[in-house]
Scaffold this active site. Structure first.
Site, PDB file in Angstrom:
ATOM      1  N   ARG A   1     -11.191   8.537  -4.915  1.00 32.09           N
ATOM      2  CA  ARG A   1     -11.242   7.536  -5.985  1.00 32.09           C
ATOM      3  C   ARG A   1     -12.627   7.608  -6.599  1.00 32.09           C
ATOM      4  NH1 ARG A   1      -8.754   3.753  -1.312  1.00 32.09           N
ATOM      5  NH2 ARG A   1      -6.902   5.014  -0.989  1.00 32.09           N
TER       6      ARG A   1
ATOM      7  N   SER B   1       6.534   3.848  -1.624  1.00 25.58           N
ATOM      8  CA  SER B   1       5.189   3.516  -2.095  1.00 25.58           C
ATOM      9  C   SER B   1       4.363   4.782  -2.258  1.00 25.58           C
ATOM     10  CB  SER B   1       4.502   2.597  -1.057  1.00 25.58           C
ATOM     11  OG  SER B   1       3.141   2.367  -1.399  1.00 25.58           O
TER      12      SER B   1
ATOM     13  N   LYS C   1       5.853   2.787   5.514  1.00 23.50           N
ATOM     14  CA  LYS C   1       5.388   2.594   4.130  1.00 23.50           C
ATOM     15  C   LYS C   1       4.790   3.880   3.591  1.00 23.50           C
ATOM     16  CE  LYS C   1       2.025  -0.247   1.535  1.00 23.50           C
ATOM     17  NZ  LYS C   1       0.880   0.641   1.268  1.00 23.50           N
TER      18      LYS C   1
ATOM     19  N   THR D   1       1.720   2.667   7.798  1.00 23.72           N
ATOM     20  CA  THR D   1       1.421   3.346   6.535  1.00 23.72           C
ATOM     21  C   THR D   1       1.306   4.842   6.788  1.00 23.72           C
ATOM     22  OG1 THR D   1       0.380   1.414   5.587  1.00 23.72           O
ATOM     23  CG2 THR D   1      -0.237   3.525   4.633  1.00 23.72           C
TER      24      THR D   1
ATOM     25  N   HIS E   1       1.002   4.093  -2.520  1.00 25.68           N
ATOM     26  CA  HIS E   1      -0.290   3.456  -2.262  1.00 25.68           C
ATOM     27  C   HIS E   1      -0.955   3.017  -3.572  1.00 25.68           C
ATOM     28  CE1 HIS E   1      -2.721   3.184   1.557  1.00 25.68           C
ATOM     29  NE2 HIS E   1      -3.575   2.680   0.703  1.00 25.68           N
TER      30      HIS E   1
ATOM     31  N   SER F   1      -3.253  -6.260   6.152  1.00 24.06           N
ATOM     32  CA  SER F   1      -3.778  -4.909   6.362  1.00 24.06           C
ATOM     33  C   SER F   1      -4.601  -4.806   7.644  1.00 24.06           C
ATOM     34  CB  SER F   1      -4.661  -4.531   5.171  1.00 24.06           C
ATOM     35  OG  SER F   1      -5.410  -3.366   5.451  1.00 24.06           O
TER      36      SER F   1
ATOM     37  N   TYR G   1      -2.833   1.212  10.395  1.00 20.88           N
ATOM     38  CA  TYR G   1      -3.305   2.586  10.292  1.00 20.88           C
ATOM     39  C   TYR G   1      -3.552   3.043  11.717  1.00 20.88           C
ATOM     40  CZ  TYR G   1      -4.403   2.133   5.267  1.00 20.88           C
ATOM     41  OH  TYR G   1      -4.342   1.976   3.918  1.00 20.88           O
TER      42      TYR G   1
HETATM   43  C1  FNR Z   1      -4.119  -0.889  -1.148  1.00 19.41           C
HETATM   44  N1  FNR Z   1      -3.016  -0.415  -0.434  1.00 19.41           N
HETATM   45  C2  FNR Z   1      -3.051  -0.450   0.949  1.00 19.41           C
HETATM   46  N2  FNR Z   1      -1.960  -0.068   1.659  1.00 19.41           N
HETATM   47  C3  FNR Z   1      -1.954  -0.136   3.006  1.00 19.41           C
HETATM   48  O1  FNR Z   1      -0.938   0.205   3.616  1.00 19.41           O
HETATM   49  N3  FNR Z   1      -3.065  -0.584   3.674  1.00 19.41           N
HETATM   50  C4  FNR Z   1      -4.190  -0.985   3.034  1.00 19.41           C
HETATM   51  O2  FNR Z   1      -5.159  -1.402   3.658  1.00 19.41           O
HETATM   52  C5  FNR Z   1      -4.216  -0.882   1.623  1.00 19.41           C
HETATM   53  N4  FNR Z   1      -5.332  -1.237   0.931  1.00 19.41           N
HETATM   54  C6  FNR Z   1      -5.282  -1.293  -0.448  1.00 19.41           C
HETATM   55  C7  FNR Z   1      -6.379  -1.779  -1.146  1.00 19.41           C
HETATM   56  C8  FNR Z   1      -6.316  -1.912  -2.529  1.00 19.41           C
HETATM   57  C9  FNR Z   1      -7.497  -2.467  -3.272  1.00 19.41           C
HETATM   58  C10 FNR Z   1      -5.148  -1.522  -3.230  1.00 19.41           C
HETATM   59  C11 FNR Z   1      -5.037  -1.666  -4.722  1.00 19.41           C
HETATM   60  C12 FNR Z   1      -4.072  -1.014  -2.537  1.00 19.41           C
HETATM   61  C13 FNR Z   1      -1.764  -0.072  -1.139  1.00 19.41           C
HETATM   62  C14 FNR Z   1      -0.890  -1.312  -1.359  1.00 19.41           C
HETATM   63  O3  FNR Z   1      -0.309  -1.727  -0.156  1.00 19.41           O
HETATM   64  C15 FNR Z   1       0.268  -1.047  -2.336  1.00 19.41           C
HETATM   65  O4  FNR Z   1       0.959   0.106  -1.938  1.00 19.41           O
HETATM   66  C16 FNR Z   1      -0.174  -0.907  -3.788  1.00 19.41           C
HETATM   67  O5  FNR Z   1      -1.265  -1.739  -4.084  1.00 19.41           O
HETATM   68  C17 FNR Z   1       0.977  -1.263  -4.706  1.00 19.41           C
HETATM   69  O6  FNR Z   1       0.631  -1.064  -6.029  1.00 19.41           O
HETATM   70  P1  FNR Z   1       0.176  -2.232  -7.058  1.00 19.41           P
HETATM   71  O7  FNR Z   1       1.065  -3.437  -6.823  1.00 19.41           O
HETATM   72  O8  FNR Z   1      -1.250  -2.490  -6.748  1.00 19.41           O
HETATM   73  O9  FNR Z   1       0.394  -1.592  -8.379  1.00 19.41           O
END
Ligand code: FNR
Length: 355
Positions: A165, A248, A226, A156, A250, A106, A130
């Site tokens: 949240r 996705s 994504k 993303t 997220h 990330s 990002y």
């Molecule tokens: C994320 N996700 C995410 N996506 C991204 O593109 N950049 C990021 O920095 C983050 N940061 C992030 C932090 C946390 C704590 C979570 C839970 C998620 C989204 C992540 O890439 C992904 O899409 C989801 O987590 C997939 O779902 P599951 O496997 O957590 O159910």
């Protein structure tokens, strides 16, 4: 404590992580409807297994964008791994390399992308971007990723602003002072870092499809987008020349009450018609979920929260345990469904008409 399935790691993380970190990892937007739906939607899909197919030898390897991985599960980009384990993303990189799979690091890592590369030289890594208002800083990140051996750039698309949240708001979530969003440290020197320990209003909400051409001009790396959930956006992604799409939402942390990703996958795969690779993340918690996603056309899946639970359990080793359990479960499900290799997985394995 015997760790048998991914829920065991979830229970461990919930028990032992500081509440503020656990809440941040677990959070979904608003009512968390989409976060939970990601998981429930898998449970609604039924298999149509094939019997007597000689599954004495099983081959679960696959390739993503031409690179072989040991099984079709990679690590989705998530922020702030030091909240789970002191070595943070360095441990994640080592575990991914040890399991021979892909790690998407990330932008919001607590280690620099150079540190991540150095921790596991030779591992397959993509960098998740990002785009910030400070375009020069974004450009630098892309160029640093390419220079330090990352093999793909993941843009993303679903975070022009951060979703609401509730627990993070209640907790006043921000990074503890000894952790930094290290990739951005130089870019925003002198700014007042507030929200999550990030410079305020730093994300660029004006990003459009045209910015894919801008990224294309900055790097030779394949671009993977994504956060796609509809056939229309999938078509636009292909037309703008991306090499891959990650379906996705997220992890349900952005717009609540959008579709579960496994449901959206079907329409995206249909629209893409094999022109680019399609991957999916969100709600993958066991090997049979991976099998369902592949049956519905995903080339590979990515796990977000389960990787964090693994880190919280035992760092690099814990994450390897999570991946190994998923790998074993996937191999078993594949064999029980009558497939000896990933290439034999197809739509015939699920009750498609009921979707
Ligand atoms: C994320 N996700 C995410 N996506 C991204 O593109 N950049 C990021 O920095 C983050 N940061 C992030 C932090 C946390 C704590 C979570 C839970 C998620 C989204 C992540 O890439 C992904 O899409 C989801 O987590 C997939 O779902 P599951 O496997 O957590 O159910």
């Amino acid at each position: 404590m015997a760790m048998v399935c991914l829920s065991d790691f979830e229970a461990y993380a919930k028990k032992y992580l500081p509440k503020i970190a656990w809440d941040y990892f677990a959070a979904g937007a608003d009512d968390c409807t989409t976060r939970d739906e990601n998981i429930l939607a898998y449970k609604r899909i039924r298999f149509q297994p094939c019997m007597l197919r000689d599954v004495s030898v099983t081959d679960i390897r696959t390739k993503i964008l031409g690179t072989e991985i040991s099984f079709p599960v990679g690590i989705a980009p998530t922020g702030f791994h030091q909240l789970a384990w002191p070595d943070g993303e360095k441990s994640t990189a080592r575990a991914a390399r040890a399991m021979n799979t892909c790690y998407i690091a990330s932008t919001y890592s607590t280690c620099t992308l150079e540190e991540i590369s150095a921790a596991a030289p030779g591992g397959l890594r993509w960098f998740q971007l990002y785009i910030h208002r400070n375009r020069a800083a974004s450009q630098q990140l892309v160029q640093r990723a390419e220079a330090s051996g990352f093999q793909g750039l993941v843009l993303t698309a679903d975070l022009p602003y951060t979703g609401k949240r509730r627990d993070d708001v209640r907790n006043g979530f921000c990074l503890p002072p000894h952790m930094k969003v290290k990739n951005l440290e130089r870019a925003f020197e002198g700014d007042d870092w507030s929200e999550y320990g990030l410079p305020p209003n730093s994300l660029d909400p004006s990003v459009t499809w045209n910015d894919i051409y801008w990224l294309r001009s900055l790097t030779r790396l394949p671009i993977i987008i994504k956060g796609i959930l509809t056939r229309e956006d999938a078509e636009l992604a292909v037309r703008h020349g991306v090499q891959g799409i990650i379906v996705s939402n997220h992890g349900g942390r952005q717009l609540d009450e959008g579709p579960a990703t496994i449901d959206a996958l079907v329409e995206v795969v249909e629209a893409v018609r094999g022109r680019v690779e399609v991957y999916v993340d969100g709600g993958i918690r066991k090997g049979s979920d991976v099998l369902k996603a592949l049956a519905l056309g995903a080339k590979c899946v990515f796990i977000g929260r389960p990787a964090l639970w693994g880190l919280a359990y035992k760092g690099e080793e814990g994450l390897q345990d999570v991946l190994r359990i998923l790998q074993d479960e996937f191999r078993l499900s594949m064999a029980l469904a009558g497939c000896a290799s990933v290439s034999e997985i197809g739509q015939h394995l699920v009750q498609f008409s009921k979707l």
